[in-house]
Motif scaffolding. Structure first.
Motif, PDB file in Angstrom:
ATOM      1  N   PHE A 124       0.847  -1.198   0.000  1.00  0.00           N
ATOM      2  CA  PHE A 124       0.000   0.000   0.000  1.00  0.00           C
ATOM      3  C   PHE A 124       0.886   1.253   0.000  1.00  0.00           C
ATOM      4  O   PHE A 124       0.631   2.194  -0.745  1.00  0.00           O
ATOM      5  N   ARG A 125       1.915   1.225   0.809  1.00  0.00           N
ATOM      6  CA  ARG A 125       2.810   2.381   0.964  1.00  0.00           C
ATOM      7  C   ARG A 125       3.508   2.747  -0.347  1.00  0.00           C
ATOM      8  O   ARG A 125       3.637   3.918  -0.676  1.00  0.00           O
ATOM      9  N   ARG A 127       2.460   1.927  -3.326  1.00  0.00           N
ATOM     10  CA  ARG A 127       1.433   2.133  -4.349  1.00  0.00           C
ATOM     11  C   ARG A 127       1.678   1.326  -5.628  1.00  0.00           C
ATOM     12  O   ARG A 127       1.309   1.743  -6.712  1.00  0.00           O
ATOM     13  N   GLU A 128       2.321   0.181  -5.470  1.00  0.00           N
ATOM     14  CA  GLU A 128       2.448  -0.751  -6.594  1.00  0.00           C
ATOM     15  C   GLU A 128       2.638  -2.154  -6.035  1.00  0.00           C
ATOM     16  O   GLU A 128       3.118  -2.326  -4.907  1.00  0.00           O
TER      17      GLU A 128
END
Length: 160
Positions: A124-125, A127-128
């Motif tokens: 999540f951090r 974003r991929e």
């Protein structure tokens, strides 16, 4: 009226020769990390290796403690140490393997629920997706395209 939600997860089951050179190196480093694990109580040695965006690798191994809940799994050791030392690094692959101390061969290794949630946080951090390579049975490997495949209903900051 109740409805049904179906979740499909796809995983590649690979023979050793089907791994990419970087996946082979990541799994080799995960095996080395497992050999360095501190596991005097369970004798279950787990290693993790992270392939970073710049092509470098970062390893972690499980670390046990006589006060059992104070130990830490290999996956979280690698992720937390990476974040502490190189917080901007992007993870391109996470490889995990395990073995029993008294045996030479490596075993199927599935991350525990806590590790899956931490792995999801890093995905999540950044974003991929973070592909995950796990030691499978009979010398084969499981390749998941993302942590989300291991934990489809994750708790994220969006849930707060």
């Amino acid at each position: 009226m109740a409805s049904k939600l179906e979740v499909q997860i796809s995983v590649d089951v690979l023979e050793p020769q089907e791994l990419t050179p970087q996946e082979q190196q990541a799994m080799q480093l995960a095996q080395e990390a497992a050999n360095d694990a501190y596991a005097p109580y369970s004798n279950f040695l787990v290693g993790a290796a992270l392939l970073l965006e710049d092509g470098s690798f970062f390893k972690g191994s499980n670390q046990e403690n006589a006060a059992y809940p104070s130990g830490l799994c290999a996956e979280r050791t690698a992720l937390f140490a990476l974040s502490a030392h190189y917080p901007q690094s992007k993870i391109k692959l996470l490889a995990v393997t395990a073995r029993r101390r008294q045996e030479k061969h490596f075993l199927p290794a599935m991350p525990c629920g806590a590790c899956r949630q931490v792995m999801a946080e890093y995905e999540f951090r950044q974003r991929e997706p973070i592909p995950v390579l796990l030691q499978g049975p009979d010398g084969r490997f499981y390749r998941f395209q993302a942590v989300a495949d291991l934990l489809p209903f994750q708790f994220t900051p969006d849930n707060l």
